[in-house]
Design a protein around this motif. Structure first.
Motif, short mmCIF file in Angstrom:
data_model
loop_
_atom_site.label_atom_id
_atom_site.label_comp_id
_atom_site.label_asym_id
_atom_site.label_seq_id
_atom_site.Cartn_x
_atom_site.Cartn_y
_atom_site.Cartn_z
N THR A 32 -17.03 3.74 -6.94
CA THR A 32 -16.54 3.15 -5.63
C THR A 32 -17.98 2.73 -4.97
O THR A 32 -17.80 1.62 -4.57
N ILE A 221 -5.03 14.92 7.80
CA ILE A 221 -5.54 14.54 6.42
C ILE A 221 -4.48 13.86 5.57
O ILE A 221 -4.87 12.76 5.10
N SER A 225 -3.58 8.96 4.83
CA SER A 225 -3.21 8.39 3.61
C SER A 225 -2.02 7.98 3.24
O SER A 225 -1.41 7.71 2.15
N ALA A 246 -5.51 2.82 4.25
CA ALA A 246 -4.83 2.90 2.88
C ALA A 246 -4.17 1.73 2.14
O ALA A 246 -4.59 1.40 1.02
N VAL A 249 -6.79 -1.25 1.43
CA VAL A 249 -7.30 -0.90 0.64
C VAL A 249 -6.72 -1.32 -0.76
O VAL A 249 -7.04 -2.13 -1.67
N TYR A 250 -5.70 -0.81 -0.93
CA TYR A 250 -4.62 -0.93 -2.01
C TYR A 250 -4.51 -2.54 -2.44
O TYR A 250 -4.61 -3.12 -3.34
N GLY A 262 -12.40 -4.16 -1.87
CA GLY A 262 -11.56 -2.70 -1.92
C GLY A 262 -12.36 -1.61 -1.68
O GLY A 262 -12.17 -0.55 -1.21
N SER A 263 -13.48 -1.58 -2.74
CA SER A 263 -14.24 -0.60 -2.79
C SER A 263 -14.91 -0.14 -1.48
O SER A 263 -14.84 0.95 -0.93
N GLY A 266 -12.60 1.42 0.78
CA GLY A 266 -12.28 2.77 0.17
C GLY A 266 -13.41 3.88 0.80
O GLY A 266 -13.13 4.84 1.30
N ALA A 269 -12.62 4.47 4.14
CA ALA A 269 -11.90 5.40 4.44
C ALA A 269 -12.23 6.84 4.08
O ALA A 269 -11.70 7.72 4.94
N VAL A 270 -13.12 6.96 3.26
CA VAL A 270 -13.53 8.38 2.98
C VAL A 270 -14.44 8.90 4.12
O VAL A 270 -14.28 10.01 4.53
N ALA A 273 -11.92 10.15 6.81
CA ALA A 273 -11.18 11.28 6.45
C ALA A 273 -12.30 12.42 6.72
O ALA A 273 -11.90 13.30 7.24
#
Lengths: 290, 276
Positions: A32, A221, A225, A246, A249-250, A262-263, A266, A269-270, A273
């Motif tokens: 990613t 958490i 998502s 989430a 990104v999808y 998108g990556s 992602g 998002a990581v 989180a």
């Protein structure tokens, strides 16, 4: 106990799990990360090229990102507010003696076991639907105009659905914590003339503080998502009105085939989180101490 | 709570608790009731609660039109398969960490847990591409692999907290009696560990059955479990309320039953032992 031989055996027993999780975490995550620096669209194979931070620039300056970030926070915050307040109330109630405790407890926790796609569709069609939903029937019965929940208040509707699913979780954990409360302490306070309110503020709440923190962190958490509920009710719309990070990104990677963008999303998002995860890990780490 | 409540107070509490409990349960109850109505009755206004012609035709029709049992079987294979594989990998790992801890054990446990906190969208693209290139899209084996990895941290953590409760003295005693490692595991530890393993299995089947990120993104018609199959009702199909309800009822019924048995384990499993 720990001879060299037994230590070897222990390591051998642990290693499959470690290797699998390591592979699961490192391989896709580094892919990613790598994709996020590429111009990479599935519709234009063979055209991949290194473009540095451009994907991040686009993702982070896209108005859709800010809307999605706002929606994510509203979704997490709204669900947390409902489930924590409702959960404390329900735990207090279910902790009282009454007839049929076991059955009521089962009724209350049932929503947690309903799969997300089922609960979202049941709420969407059988409750929120502006013509055939139960809320529409009720509004008509009272002579009011039915309200189209998912068209006019999509995010609020999703918050309600998700809160319904997670209220049992909060209740169950808070009830478990409540039952470990020392009843003698409560009785002593009662004899000293403490009313129900001050007993709640000075005895029950401090006792629940830890469990509430755990509920907030774990739910956060999972709530960051939320995906299925959005997919089957609104598809993120109208516009971006119910798109969270989430879902964004999808949509970017699997609907618009923009793997690079998108990556980058992602990875964002990581990072988000992880901010929550650090606090949660610290709490759980403490519980490991003997 | 050992405290005595006055009878009148107990009656009021009973009324309030039942009212709230039924209100929370109502959407589930309504879905079950609607599944026994005809489509016309399902959208009738005002809706009838119990006085309608009960029918089973929705169940027959859902199966006929969409081969429901295949998706049900997919759910069974995926949730039980990933759980059993998870136990095969997880039991030895948790065992070793509980009975032969080293100074790294806590760090390893925490690190395993941290993989659970990785948001799935963070790895969606590469997993999707790897699956596409490996021919794993829309296969049961692919989903079993993913759900195994997703739930492995919870399996190991739960088992670890259960194994930790087995007193080490018993091991010492068995060893003094001259039990060999194999005998020790077979006759002493296994019987004591079985309840914990069973609870872990139960909770994991539930989690895998209801998982709705990977199942939705990695399957299409063939390997779709119930989560993904029900999602196909999101467009016009969803307007057939009675059929949607029948499909939903069958999808949630087994897990509702299992779930009611697993209340206690749920708390332990999902809080990673932070609340007991």
């Amino acid at each position: 106990m720990a001879t060299a031989h037994s230590r070897m055996t222990a390591r051998l027993m642990i290693s499959p799990a470690v290797i699998m999780l390591l592979g699961w975490m490192i391989v896709p995550l580094s892919m990613t990360l790598y994709f996020s620096f590429l111009r990479y669209n599935l519709l234009m194979p063979g055209m991949e090229e290194w473009i540095g931070f451009t994907n991040y620039e686009y993702f982070l300056t896209d108005p859709a990102f800010f809307e999605a970030l706002g929606n994510t926070l509203a979704l997490v915050g709204g669900v947390l507010a409902i489930t924590v307040i409702g959960g404390v109330g329900l735990a207090l109630l279910l902790d009282q003696p009454f007839f049929g405790q076991g059955v009521v407890r089962i009724l209350v926790i049932a929503p947690f076991f309903v799969m997300p796609t089922v609960s979202a569709l049941v709420w969407k069609n059988m409750f929120f639907h502006p013509v055939n939903g139960l809320f529409a029937h009720a509004a008509k019965g009272m002579g009011m105009q039915p309200f189209d929940f998912l068209a006019h208040a999509p995010l609020l509707s999703i918050i309600l659905i998700v809160a319904w699913q997670w209220l049992p979780f909060a209740t169950l954990i808070l009830l478990t914590a409540m039952q470990s409360l020392d009843s003698e302490q409560q009785e002593a306070a009662e004899m000293d003339g403490a009313g129900p309110l001050s007993r709640f503020i000075y005895i029950v709440m401090p006792h629940l503080a830890r469990a509430i923190t755990v509920v907030i962190l774990i739910q956060t958490i999972f709530l960051l998502s939320i995906f299925a509920e959005i997919l089957v009710t609104t598809n993120g719309g109208p516009g971006y009105a119910s798109t969270n990070i989430a879902y964004l990104v999808y949509a970017q990677s699997l609907l618009q085939f923009d793997v690079g963008g998108g990556s980058a999303g992602g990875i964002v998002a990581v990072v988000l989180a992880n901010i929550v995860a650090i606090f949660l890990m610290r709490m759980i780490g403490k519980s490991l101490e003997p | 709570m050992a405290r005595e409540a006055s009878p009148s107070r107990k009656i009021v509490t009973t009324a309030v608790a039942w009212a709230i409990g039924l209100a929370i349960f109502f959407p589930v109850l309504w879905t079950i009731l609607t599944s026994f109505k005809t489509e016309a009755e399902a959208i009738a206004s005002p809706p009838s609660f119990l006085l309608f012609d009960w029918t089973l035709e929705n169940y027959a029709e859902v199966q006929e039109r969409s081969n429901y049992l295949r998706h049900f079987w997919n759910s069974v294979v995926i949730s039980i398969g990933s759980t059993l594989l998870g136990l095969v990998v997880g039991v030895p790992a948790a065992w070793a960490m509980a009975f032969a801890p080293s100074k790294n054990t806590k760090g390893v446990l925490m690190w395993m847990l941290s993989t659970k906190m990785l948001p799935p969208v963070g790895v969606l693209v590469p997993i999707y591409l790897l699956f596409r290139d490996g021919g794993l899209l829309d296969t049961r084996i692919g989903l079993v692999m993913v759900l195994l990895l997703v739930n492995l941290p919870i399996i190991i953590w739960m088992l670890y907290t259960y194994f930790k409760e087995i007193p080490a003295d018993i091991l010492e005693a068995a060893r003094m009696d001259g039990a060999m490692l194999r005998a020790e595991i077979l006759y002493v530890l296994t019987p004591m560990a079985l309840p914990g393993i069973a609870s872990t299995m139960l909770l994991n089947v539930i989690l895998a059955w209801n998982e709705a990120f990977w199942t939705l993104n990695l399957t299409a018609a063939k390997a779709a479990p119930l989560t993904a199959f029900i999602a196909s009702y999101s467009s016009p199909e969803g307007l057939f309320y009675a059929k949607l309800s029948a499909a939903s009822t069958m999808a949630i019924a087994p897990i509702l039953v299992l779930g009611w048995f697993s209340q206690k384990q749920l708390v332990r499993g999902l809080t990673f032992g932070a609340v007991k």
